[in-house]
Write a protein that holds these residues in place. Sequence first.
Motif, PDB file in Angstrom:
ATOM      1  N   VAL A   5      -8.655   1.582   6.709  1.00  0.00           N
ATOM      2  CA  VAL A   5      -7.359   1.122   7.206  1.00  0.00           C
ATOM      3  C   VAL A   5      -6.417   1.002   6.013  1.00  0.00           C
ATOM      4  CG1 VAL A   5      -8.246  -0.121   9.215  1.00  0.00           C
ATOM      5  CG2 VAL A   5      -8.053  -1.308   7.024  1.00  0.00           C
ATOM      6  N   GLY A   6      -5.127   1.060   6.288  1.00  0.00           N
ATOM      7  CA  GLY A   6      -4.174   0.939   5.200  1.00  0.00           C
ATOM      8  C   GLY A   6      -2.795   0.562   5.692  1.00  0.00           C
ATOM      9  N   LEU A   7      -1.963   0.164   4.753  1.00  0.00           N
ATOM     10  CA  LEU A   7      -0.584  -0.203   5.064  1.00  0.00           C
ATOM     11  C   LEU A   7       0.307   0.346   3.963  1.00  0.00           C
ATOM     12  CD1 LEU A   7       0.955  -1.899   7.233  1.00  0.00           C
ATOM     13  CD2 LEU A   7       0.982  -3.748   5.553  1.00  0.00           C
ATOM     14  N   VAL A   8       1.372   1.019   4.369  1.00  0.00           N
ATOM     15  CA  VAL A   8       2.362   1.536   3.433  1.00  0.00           C
ATOM     16  C   VAL A   8       3.687   0.845   3.739  1.00  0.00           C
ATOM     17  CG1 VAL A   8       3.551   3.573   2.544  1.00  0.00           C
ATOM     18  CG2 VAL A   8       1.200   3.771   3.399  1.00  0.00           C
ATOM     19  N   ARG A   9       4.357   0.361   2.702  1.00  0.00           N
ATOM     20  CA  ARG A   9       5.676  -0.240   2.860  1.00  0.00           C
ATOM     21  C   ARG A   9       6.674   0.560   2.034  1.00  0.00           C
ATOM     22  NH1 ARG A   9       2.625  -5.325   2.536  1.00  0.00           N
ATOM     23  NH2 ARG A   9       2.696  -6.336   4.574  1.00  0.00           N
ATOM     24  N   MET A  10       7.853   0.762   2.604  1.00  0.00           N
ATOM     25  CA  MET A  10       8.924   1.485   1.925  1.00  0.00           C
ATOM     26  C   MET A  10      10.209   0.672   2.012  1.00  0.00           C
ATOM     27  SD  MET A  10       8.260   5.186   3.706  1.00  0.00           S
ATOM     28  CE  MET A  10       6.719   6.092   3.532  1.00  0.00           C
ATOM     29  N   VAL A  11      10.967   0.641   0.936  1.00  0.00           N
ATOM     30  CA  VAL A  11      12.279  -0.012   0.975  1.00  0.00           C
ATOM     31  C   VAL A  11      13.240   0.796   0.126  1.00  0.00           C
ATOM     32  CG1 VAL A  11      11.751  -1.581  -0.943  1.00  0.00           C
ATOM     33  CG2 VAL A  11      13.564  -2.162   0.671  1.00  0.00           C
ATOM     34  N   GLN A  12      14.417   1.045   0.661  1.00  0.00           N
ATOM     35  CA  GLN A  12      15.457   1.753  -0.074  1.00  0.00           C
ATOM     36  C   GLN A  12      16.209   0.714  -0.893  1.00  0.00           C
ATOM     37  OE1 GLN A  12      15.504   5.136   0.515  1.00  0.00           O
ATOM     38  NE2 GLN A  12      16.874   5.393  -1.234  1.00  0.00           N
ATOM     39  N   VAL A  13      15.759   0.482  -2.124  1.00  0.00           N
ATOM     40  CA  VAL A  13      16.321  -0.610  -2.924  1.00  0.00           C
ATOM     41  C   VAL A  13      17.747  -0.303  -3.375  1.00  0.00           C
ATOM     42  CG1 VAL A  13      14.119  -1.541  -3.689  1.00  0.00           C
ATOM     43  CG2 VAL A  13      15.156   0.306  -4.999  1.00  0.00           C
ATOM     44  N   THR A  14      18.061   0.979  -3.556  1.00  0.00           N
ATOM     45  CA  THR A  14      19.429   1.432  -3.771  1.00  0.00           C
ATOM     46  C   THR A  14      19.592   2.723  -2.988  1.00  0.00           C
ATOM     47  OG1 THR A  14      19.000   2.888  -5.672  1.00  0.00           O
ATOM     48  CG2 THR A  14      19.320   0.530  -6.140  1.00  0.00           C
ATOM     49  N   LYS A  15      20.806   3.255  -2.960  1.00  0.00           N
ATOM     50  CA  LYS A  15      21.008   4.528  -2.255  1.00  0.00           C
ATOM     51  C   LYS A  15      20.254   5.659  -2.921  1.00  0.00           C
ATOM     52  CE  LYS A  15      25.494   3.402  -0.212  1.00  0.00           C
ATOM     53  NZ  LYS A  15      26.931   3.760  -0.138  1.00  0.00           N
ATOM     54  N   GLU A  16      19.896   5.473  -4.201  1.00  0.00           N
ATOM     55  CA  GLU A  16      19.211   6.527  -4.950  1.00  0.00           C
ATOM     56  C   GLU A  16      17.709   6.329  -5.069  1.00  0.00           C
ATOM     57  OE1 GLU A  16      21.857   4.767  -6.298  1.00  0.00           O
ATOM     58  OE2 GLU A  16      23.311   6.259  -5.575  1.00  0.00           O
ATOM     59  N   THR A  17      17.227   5.109  -4.866  1.00  0.00           N
ATOM     60  CA  THR A  17      15.829   4.812  -5.175  1.00  0.00           C
ATOM     61  C   THR A  17      15.090   4.234  -3.976  1.00  0.00           C
ATOM     62  OG1 THR A  17      16.421   4.358  -7.472  1.00  0.00           O
ATOM     63  CG2 THR A  17      14.267   3.576  -6.718  1.00  0.00           C
ATOM     64  N   CYS A  18      14.007   4.907  -3.591  1.00  0.00           N
ATOM     65  CA  CYS A  18      13.109   4.419  -2.540  1.00  0.00           C
ATOM     66  C   CYS A  18      11.835   3.908  -3.209  1.00  0.00           C
ATOM     67  CB  CYS A  18      12.777   5.546  -1.568  1.00  0.00           C
ATOM     68  SG  CYS A  18      11.668   5.076  -0.218  1.00  0.00           S
ATOM     69  N   LEU A  19      11.511   2.652  -2.986  1.00  0.00           N
ATOM     70  CA  LEU A  19      10.293   2.049  -3.520  1.00  0.00           C
ATOM     71  C   LEU A  19       9.202   2.127  -2.465  1.00  0.00           C
ATOM     72  CD1 LEU A  19       8.805   0.335  -5.668  1.00  0.00           C
ATOM     73  CD2 LEU A  19       9.797  -1.687  -4.603  1.00  0.00           C
ATOM     74  N   ILE A  20       8.033   2.603  -2.863  1.00  0.00           N
ATOM     75  CA  ILE A  20       6.920   2.817  -1.924  1.00  0.00           C
ATOM     76  C   ILE A  20       5.670   2.160  -2.479  1.00  0.00           C
ATOM     77  CG2 ILE A  20       5.502   4.537  -0.739  1.00  0.00           C
ATOM     78  CD1 ILE A  20       7.942   6.496  -1.479  1.00  0.00           C
ATOM     79  N   GLU A  21       4.992   1.363  -1.650  1.00  0.00           N
ATOM     80  CA  GLU A  21       3.719   0.789  -2.057  1.00  0.00           C
ATOM     81  C   GLU A  21       2.723   0.939  -0.920  1.00  0.00           C
ATOM     82  OE1 GLU A  21       4.603  -3.473  -2.773  1.00  0.00           O
ATOM     83  OE2 GLU A  21       3.429  -3.790  -0.962  1.00  0.00           O
ATOM     84  N   ALA A  22       1.467   1.112  -1.296  1.00  0.00           N
ATOM     85  CA  ALA A  22       0.416   1.302  -0.301  1.00  0.00           C
ATOM     86  C   ALA A  22      -0.829   0.541  -0.725  1.00  0.00           C
ATOM     87  CB  ALA A  22       0.090   2.783  -0.137  1.00  0.00           C
ATOM     88  N   THR A  23      -1.522  -0.021   0.262  1.00  0.00           N
ATOM     89  CA  THR A  23      -2.825  -0.640   0.046  1.00  0.00           C
ATOM     90  C   THR A  23      -3.763  -0.090   1.113  1.00  0.00           C
ATOM     91  OG1 THR A  23      -1.788  -2.667  -0.765  1.00  0.00           O
ATOM     92  CG2 THR A  23      -4.107  -2.795  -0.136  1.00  0.00           C
ATOM     93  N   ILE A  24      -4.869   0.497   0.674  1.00  0.00           N
ATOM     94  CA  ILE A  24      -5.812   1.140   1.601  1.00  0.00           C
ATOM     95  C   ILE A  24      -7.212   0.630   1.312  1.00  0.00           C
ATOM     96  CG2 ILE A  24      -6.662   3.334   2.502  1.00  0.00           C
ATOM     97  CD1 ILE A  24      -4.193   4.647   1.164  1.00  0.00           C
ATOM     98  N   ASP A  25      -7.941   0.261   2.352  1.00  0.00           N
ATOM     99  CA  ASP A  25      -9.302  -0.249   2.222  1.00  0.00           C
ATOM    100  C   ASP A  25     -10.288   0.648   2.961  1.00  0.00           C
ATOM    101  OD1 ASP A  25      -9.053  -2.778   0.721  1.00  0.00           O
ATOM    102  OD2 ASP A  25      -7.793  -3.392   2.402  1.00  0.00           O
ATOM    103  N   GLY A  26     -11.556   0.614   2.502  1.00  0.00           N
ATOM    104  CA  GLY A  26     -12.621   1.334   3.186  1.00  0.00           C
ATOM    105  C   GLY A  26     -12.764   2.777   2.769  1.00  0.00           C
ATOM    106  N   LEU A  27     -12.283   3.118   1.581  1.00  0.00           N
ATOM    107  CA  LEU A  27     -12.361   4.494   1.113  1.00  0.00           C
ATOM    108  C   LEU A  27     -13.608   4.732   0.261  1.00  0.00           C
ATOM    109  CD1 LEU A  27      -8.664   5.048  -0.050  1.00  0.00           C
ATOM    110  CD2 LEU A  27      -9.688   5.689   2.148  1.00  0.00           C
TER     111      LEU A  27
END
Length: 246
Positions: A108-130
């Motif tokens: 299972v996993g969760l990915v979060r994305m936020v457009q911190v500025t019009k130019e920059t998208c921040l992406i983080e992911a946490t995945i378990d069970g691999l």
Amino acid sequence: MSAEPGDTTAVFSKMEFAVQMTCEACAQLVYSKLNPVAGVRSVYVDVSNELVLVESCLLSCRVQALLEETGRLVVFRGFGGTGTGQNSSPPSHHGAAVVALRGVCESVGLVRMVQVTKETCLIEATIDGLVTMPHQISVHQYGDMSEGGHSCGEVVPGGELGSVTPDDTGRATLHTTSATLKVWDLIGRSVVVYCVQEDGSFEWVLSGVVARSAGLFQNTKTLCTCEGVTIWDEARKAKQSTNNHV
């Protein structure tokens, strides 16, 4: 791939948590856990509203783990940019999204994305069970889960998010930014995780649809009216589930 706290190019974001607190001693405990940590720029605590707002370049799961070390129940509520204002108005950002990843076995996993500025998208992911092998994470054209990752189409331009290798517990994390991807263009698309085989081929493991997510101060839910449970009931169940998984 993650930002180092001392890296001057690290992108900071603000994260909103609901933390079960009753007094100023609780607030001081939160401060004592977060203020000395490299990669944490600021901490704002509102005991009356059980709110903690953290500006950091760390993964949100890392910040949540630190907060849980206080012994309090913690719920992640929102993700945003680094605009001004703490409790009076939301820091400016240009959209947030979340992806719940599901796939083979118990991964299972969760990915979060936020457009911190019009130019920059921040992406983080946490995945378990691999399994402990390299895995590739990418954004694909379609949110069609009818055949798992096989029906998601091609990788979108700039959609190769990176490669991760799980630790001994089967957990992998990703923290990266993109100047190409924009959150408003990703809603309805998909994120796919592949295991890189020894022969160089890719085997689908998990995938999920990119869905719009609450930003800072946009999620005020404290009670599920259909089931009659509070967010703290949900937090207890989630914590128990995590403990059982580990």
